[in-house]
Design a protein around this motif. Structure first.
Motif, short mmCIF file in Angstrom:
data_model
loop_
_atom_site.label_atom_id
_atom_site.label_comp_id
_atom_site.label_asym_id
_atom_site.label_seq_id
_atom_site.Cartn_x
_atom_site.Cartn_y
_atom_site.Cartn_z
N PHE A 27 -3.85 32.73 -4.19
CA PHE A 27 -2.39 32.73 -4.09
C PHE A 27 -1.80 31.40 -4.54
N GLN A 28 -2.48 30.29 -4.27
CA GLN A 28 -2.00 28.99 -4.71
C GLN A 28 -1.88 28.94 -6.23
N HIS A 29 -2.92 29.40 -6.92
CA HIS A 29 -2.90 29.38 -8.39
C HIS A 29 -1.83 30.35 -8.93
N CYS A 30 -1.70 31.52 -8.31
CA CYS A 30 -0.71 32.49 -8.79
C CYS A 30 0.72 31.99 -8.57
N PHE A 31 1.01 31.44 -7.40
CA PHE A 31 2.35 30.93 -7.13
C PHE A 31 2.66 29.74 -8.04
N GLU A 32 1.68 28.88 -8.28
CA GLU A 32 1.90 27.73 -9.16
C GLU A 32 2.19 28.20 -10.59
N THR A 33 1.44 29.17 -11.07
CA THR A 33 1.68 29.70 -12.41
C THR A 33 3.06 30.36 -12.48
N GLY A 34 3.42 31.11 -11.45
CA GLY A 34 4.73 31.75 -11.43
C GLY A 34 5.88 30.74 -11.42
N PRO A 81 -5.12 28.55 -15.57
CA PRO A 81 -5.11 28.73 -14.11
C PRO A 81 -5.01 30.21 -13.71
N TYR A 82 -4.36 31.01 -14.55
CA TYR A 82 -4.19 32.42 -14.20
C TYR A 82 -5.51 33.18 -14.34
N VAL A 83 -6.30 32.85 -15.33
CA VAL A 83 -7.61 33.49 -15.50
C VAL A 83 -8.53 33.08 -14.36
N PHE A 84 -8.46 31.81 -13.96
CA PHE A 84 -9.26 31.35 -12.82
C PHE A 84 -8.83 32.09 -11.55
N ALA A 85 -7.52 32.33 -11.39
CA ALA A 85 -7.03 33.10 -10.24
C ALA A 85 -7.56 34.53 -10.27
N ALA A 86 -7.67 35.11 -11.46
CA ALA A 86 -8.22 36.46 -11.58
C ALA A 86 -9.68 36.48 -11.14
N LEU A 87 -10.44 35.47 -11.52
CA LEU A 87 -11.84 35.40 -11.09
C LEU A 87 -11.94 35.22 -9.58
N LEU A 88 -11.06 34.42 -9.01
CA LEU A 88 -11.04 34.25 -7.55
C LEU A 88 -10.73 35.57 -6.86
N LYS A 89 -9.80 36.34 -7.41
CA LYS A 89 -9.43 37.62 -6.81
C LYS A 89 -10.59 38.62 -6.86
N VAL A 90 -11.31 38.64 -7.97
CA VAL A 90 -12.45 39.54 -8.08
C VAL A 90 -13.52 39.16 -7.06
N PHE A 91 -13.79 37.87 -6.94
CA PHE A 91 -14.79 37.41 -5.97
C PHE A 91 -14.33 37.71 -4.54
N GLN A 92 -13.04 37.55 -4.26
CA GLN A 92 -12.51 37.86 -2.93
C GLN A 92 -12.62 39.34 -2.64
N ASP A 93 -12.39 40.18 -3.63
CA ASP A 93 -12.54 41.63 -3.44
C ASP A 93 -13.98 42.00 -3.11
N MET A 94 -14.93 41.36 -3.79
CA MET A 94 -16.34 41.65 -3.51
C MET A 94 -16.69 41.22 -2.08
N LEU A 95 -16.17 40.08 -1.65
CA LEU A 95 -16.44 39.63 -0.27
C LEU A 95 -15.80 40.57 0.75
N ALA A 96 -14.64 41.14 0.40
CA ALA A 96 -13.98 42.08 1.32
C ALA A 96 -14.85 43.32 1.54
N PHE A 97 -15.60 43.73 0.53
CA PHE A 97 -16.45 44.90 0.68
C PHE A 97 -17.83 44.53 1.21
N LEU A 98 -18.12 43.26 1.29
CA LEU A 98 -19.38 42.82 1.89
C LEU A 98 -19.32 42.90 3.41
N GLN A 99 -18.15 42.66 3.98
CA GLN A 99 -17.99 42.65 5.45
C GLN A 99 -18.44 43.96 6.10
N PRO A 100 -18.00 45.12 5.64
CA PRO A 100 -18.47 46.37 6.28
C PRO A 100 -19.98 46.58 6.14
N GLN A 101 -20.55 46.13 5.03
CA GLN A 101 -22.00 46.28 4.86
C GLN A 101 -22.76 45.40 5.86
N LEU A 102 -22.26 44.18 6.08
CA LEU A 102 -22.88 43.31 7.07
C LEU A 102 -22.71 43.88 8.48
#
Length: 151
Positions: free
Chosen positions: A75-82, A1-22
């Motif tokens: 955050f759900q996956h990270c809190f659950e793992t913690g 679950p923690y590795v999946f959370a890392a992938l979610l965070k990377v994808f969320q970071d990419m989407l955060a930088f997509l907003q200014p481009q749009l």
């Protein structure tokens, strides 16, 4: 679950930088749209299509909505793992405390309480916020280099 959370965070970071481009695309479209259409005439043949502007706005909405859902799942996956790490650690410490002799338990009771509360909570917090060690450098790469970290 923690590795999946890392992938979610990377994808969320990419989407955060997509907003200014749009947003940049939308402002560029608005500028082209206003300069191509005189205020008194209806749609001129060379004017940009209004559907393009609506499509950009819709993409901004979908990107924002997706970013919010992904961040919540991260955050759900990270809190659950913690919580799992903390529960396991407290269980191990408690089992160890049960097998201590009376002399060992008397002198180490403060250490046991400290391990069960403070140190277990620190490990839970590390699970929750530890992926910033990956996310931070990735965000720096996205902002520092126009083409990303590949260059």
């Amino acid at each position: 679950p923690y590795v999946f959370a890392a992938l979610l965070k990377v994808f969320q970071d990419m989407l955060a930088f997509l907003q200014p481009q749009l947003l940049r695309l939308l402002l560029s479209f608005i500028s082209r749209y206003q300069s191509a259409r005189p205020s008194s005439s209806p749609a001129s043949p060379g004017a940009p299509n209004a559907l393009e502007g609506f499509a950009i706005a819709l993409l901004m909405f979908i990107a924002s909505l997706t970013q919010t859902v992904i961040l919540h799942q991260y955050f759900q996956h990270c809190f659950e793992t913690g919580m799992r790490v903390r529960a396991g650690l407290v269980g191990v410490i408690y089992r160890k405390a049960l097998v201590l002799s009376n002399d060992g338990r008397g002198s180490a009771s403060g250490d046991i309480v400290n391990l069960m509360s403070v140190d277990a909570m620190r490990l839970q917090d590390f699970c929750t916020y530890g992926l910033i060690a990956i996310s931070g450098p990735f965000q720096v790469c996205l902002t520092a280099f126009p083409g990303g970290c590949a260059k």
